[in-house]
Design a protein around this motif. Structure first.
Motif, PDB file in Angstrom:
ATOM      1  N   SER A  75       0.860  -1.181   0.000  1.00 44.06           N
ATOM      2  CA  SER A  75       0.000   0.000   0.000  1.00 44.06           C
ATOM      3  C   SER A  75       0.899   1.234   0.000  1.00 44.06           C
ATOM      4  N   VAL A  76       0.767   2.051  -1.034  1.00 43.45           N
ATOM      5  CA  VAL A  76       1.628   3.229  -1.183  1.00 43.45           C
ATOM      6  C   VAL A  76       1.321   4.240  -0.081  1.00 43.45           C
ATOM      7  N   SER A  77       2.398   4.692   0.573  1.00 37.22           N
ATOM      8  CA  SER A  77       2.258   5.688   1.634  1.00 37.22           C
ATOM      9  C   SER A  77       3.066   6.915   1.238  1.00 37.22           C
ATOM     10  N   CYS A  78       2.448   8.093   1.277  1.00 35.65           N
ATOM     11  CA  CYS A  78       3.100   9.310   0.810  1.00 35.65           C
ATOM     12  C   CYS A  78       3.025  10.420   1.846  1.00 35.65           C
ATOM     13  N   VAL A  79       3.941  11.365   1.712  1.00 35.57           N
ATOM     14  CA  VAL A  79       3.937  12.591   2.505  1.00 35.57           C
ATOM     15  C   VAL A  79       3.895  13.767   1.541  1.00 35.57           C
ATOM     16  N   TRP A  80       2.880  14.632   1.736  1.00 39.39           N
ATOM     17  CA  TRP A  80       2.763  15.838   0.940  1.00 39.39           C
ATOM     18  C   TRP A  80       2.842  17.032   1.875  1.00 39.39           C
ATOM     19  N   GLY A  81       3.246  18.150   1.352  1.00 32.07           N
ATOM     20  CA  GLY A  81       3.349  19.336   2.197  1.00 32.07           C
ATOM     21  C   GLY A  81       4.710  19.424   2.869  1.00 32.07           C
ATOM     22  N   ASN A  82       4.693  19.740   4.173  1.00 32.85           N
ATOM     23  CA  ASN A  82       5.965  19.962   4.874  1.00 32.85           C
ATOM     24  C   ASN A  82       6.444  18.782   5.698  1.00 32.85           C
ATOM     25  N   THR A  92      10.253  14.904   6.682  1.00 39.15           N
ATOM     26  CA  THR A  92      10.066  16.341   6.467  1.00 39.15           C
ATOM     27  C   THR A  92      10.487  16.688   5.038  1.00 39.15           C
ATOM     28  N   LEU A  93       9.751  17.625   4.441  1.00 41.60           N
ATOM     29  CA  LEU A  93      10.043  18.096   3.079  1.00 41.60           C
ATOM     30  C   LEU A  93      10.325  19.587   3.139  1.00 41.60           C
ATOM     31  N   GLN A  94      11.423  20.000   2.518  1.00 42.25           N
ATOM     32  CA  GLN A  94      11.800  21.413   2.498  1.00 42.25           C
ATOM     33  C   GLN A  94      12.157  21.819   1.076  1.00 42.25           C
ATOM     34  N   GLN A  95      11.511  22.867   0.581  1.00 44.32           N
ATOM     35  CA  GLN A  95      11.758  23.344  -0.772  1.00 44.32           C
ATOM     36  C   GLN A  95      12.661  24.576  -0.734  1.00 44.32           C
ATOM     37  N   THR A  96      13.743  24.513  -1.478  1.00 43.26           N
ATOM     38  CA  THR A  96      14.684  25.623  -1.566  1.00 43.26           C
ATOM     39  C   THR A  96      15.048  25.861  -3.030  1.00 43.26           C
ATOM     40  N   THR A  97      15.756  26.937  -3.255  1.00 42.13           N
ATOM     41  CA  THR A  97      16.213  27.272  -4.616  1.00 42.13           C
ATOM     42  C   THR A  97      17.726  27.275  -4.641  1.00 42.13           C
ATOM     43  N   ASP A  98      18.297  26.494  -5.542  1.00 39.64           N
ATOM     44  CA  ASP A  98      19.736  26.407  -5.710  1.00 39.64           C
ATOM     45  C   ASP A  98      20.096  27.142  -6.995  1.00 39.64           C
ATOM     46  N   ALA A  99      20.988  28.116  -6.880  1.00 39.33           N
ATOM     47  CA  ALA A  99      21.334  28.930  -8.053  1.00 39.33           C
ATOM     48  C   ALA A  99      21.928  28.087  -9.169  1.00 39.33           C
ATOM     49  N   THR A 100      22.609  26.988  -8.814  1.00 39.31           N
ATOM     50  CA  THR A 100      23.267  26.170  -9.837  1.00 39.31           C
ATOM     51  C   THR A 100      22.421  24.983 -10.260  1.00 39.31           C
ATOM     52  N   ARG A 101      21.486  24.586  -9.417  1.00 40.40           N
ATOM     53  CA  ARG A 101      20.702  23.390  -9.745  1.00 40.40           C
ATOM     54  C   ARG A 101      19.199  23.664  -9.690  1.00 40.40           C
ATOM     55  N   SER A 102      18.831  24.873  -9.855  1.00 39.41           N
ATOM     56  CA  SER A 102      17.423  25.241  -9.903  1.00 39.41           C
ATOM     57  C   SER A 102      16.753  24.935  -8.569  1.00 39.41           C
ATOM     58  N   ASN A 103      15.647  24.209  -8.585  1.00 37.86           N
ATOM     59  CA  ASN A 103      14.858  23.968  -7.374  1.00 37.86           C
ATOM     60  C   ASN A 103      15.218  22.632  -6.735  1.00 37.86           C
ATOM     61  N   VAL A 104      15.149  22.616  -5.390  1.00 36.04           N
ATOM     62  CA  VAL A 104      15.535  21.404  -4.655  1.00 36.04           C
ATOM     63  C   VAL A 104      14.450  21.075  -3.647  1.00 36.04           C
ATOM     64  N   LEU A 105      14.026  19.815  -3.637  1.00 35.58           N
ATOM     65  CA  LEU A 105      13.141  19.287  -2.609  1.00 35.58           C
ATOM     66  C   LEU A 105      13.992  18.388  -1.718  1.00 35.58           C
ATOM     67  N   THR A 106      14.263  18.842  -0.491  1.00 33.06           N
ATOM     68  CA  THR A 106      15.093  18.091   0.439  1.00 33.06           C
ATOM     69  C   THR A 106      14.204  17.219   1.322  1.00 33.06           C
ATOM     70  N   VAL A 107      14.398  15.913   1.224  1.00 33.68           N
ATOM     71  CA  VAL A 107      13.615  14.936   1.987  1.00 33.68           C
ATOM     72  C   VAL A 107      14.488  14.410   3.122  1.00 33.68           C
TER      73      VAL A 107
END
Length: 240
Positions: A75-82, A92-107
């Motif tokens: 059964s697939v279990s997911c985390v959305w949001g923070n 925990t999920l954190q969205q940041t912006t990397d100048a060299t690699r565009s957008n990053v979702l840190t899990v």
């Protein structure tokens, strides 16, 4: 699959037939694009230890789609949001912006358990990127290393550590106990010095008294001898 081209962008299926069970088919869409992929990770094989944590960075270009972290299988279990949990493990999920690699979702998955071992995926809209996480049991050596890095060493530990710096002892700065010991030692040394000094004074006094008595005795004896000599030399002359 190697040497992929844009013409290979298509839906693919994986079918498994198990004896005595129905055939199971899993499908996925493979998207082949030129340049930087729309969704990718640094590593698809990540290893952690029981009780620790792992971090997975998912890089993406499209910011308009939903983003999440899911476990694959059963059964697939997911985390959305923070934040959220998967199989009782904190995510925990954190969205940041990397100048060299565009957008990053840190899990970040914390408080890992061995049963967390398995396949996971970053999701960006219809795009997915699988990541396998292996959680190993913590050995005695790993536990000791962890304690050493998080706990401040005591004076006794530092003195026995092979990498510890030599400790220079300054005897001029000590606590109250050392001061008491020093005072006691000084008192003992003073007593040791005073005892023979007192005995020497007694001996000298004794010698002086003996000498005085001997001198008085000698003077008295000399006076007696003088008196006897004067009496013997006297001649009585009768009066007429």
């Amino acid at each position: 699959m190697t040497d992929l081209g844009s013409e290979d962008s298509e839906w693919y299926y994986c079918a498994v037939e198990i004896v005595g069970a129905d055939v199971r088919i899993e499908g996925f869409h493979l998207s082949v694009t030129p340049g930087t992929p729309e969704l990718y990770v640094d590593q698809q094989e990540v290893t952690g230890v029981e009780g620790g944590s792992v971090i997975v960075n998912c890089y993406y270009n499209d910011t308009g789609n939903w983003k999440g972290w899911c476990r694959i299988g059963g059964s697939v279990s997911c985390v959305w949001g923070n934040s959220g949990t998967i199989d009782g493990t904190s995510v925990t999920l954190q969205q940041t912006t990397d100048a060299t690699r565009s957008n990053v979702l840190t899990v970040t998955m914390s408080g890992l358990k061995t049963e967390n071992t398995g396949w996971y995926r970053c999701e960006l809209g219809d795009l997915i990127m699988p990541v396998h996480i292996t959680v190993r049991r913590q050995t005695t050596t790993q536990s000791t290393t962890t304690m050493t890095t998080t706990q401040a060493p005591t004076t006794e530990q530092s003195s026995f550590s092979p990498t510890a710096e030599p400790v220079q002892t300054d005897n001029t700065v000590q606590g109250p106990e050392w001061g008491k010991e020093k005072d006691t030692m000084s008192s003992i040394d003073l007593k040791v010095l005073l005892v023979p000094l007192g005995m020497l004074v007694v001996v000298i006094a004794g010698v002086l008294v003996t000498w005085k008595m001997w001198r008085n005795h000698k003077d008295n004896k000399a006076m007696d001898q003088t008196t006897n000599t004067s009496v013997v030399g006297y001649t009585h002359v009768p009066l007429i």
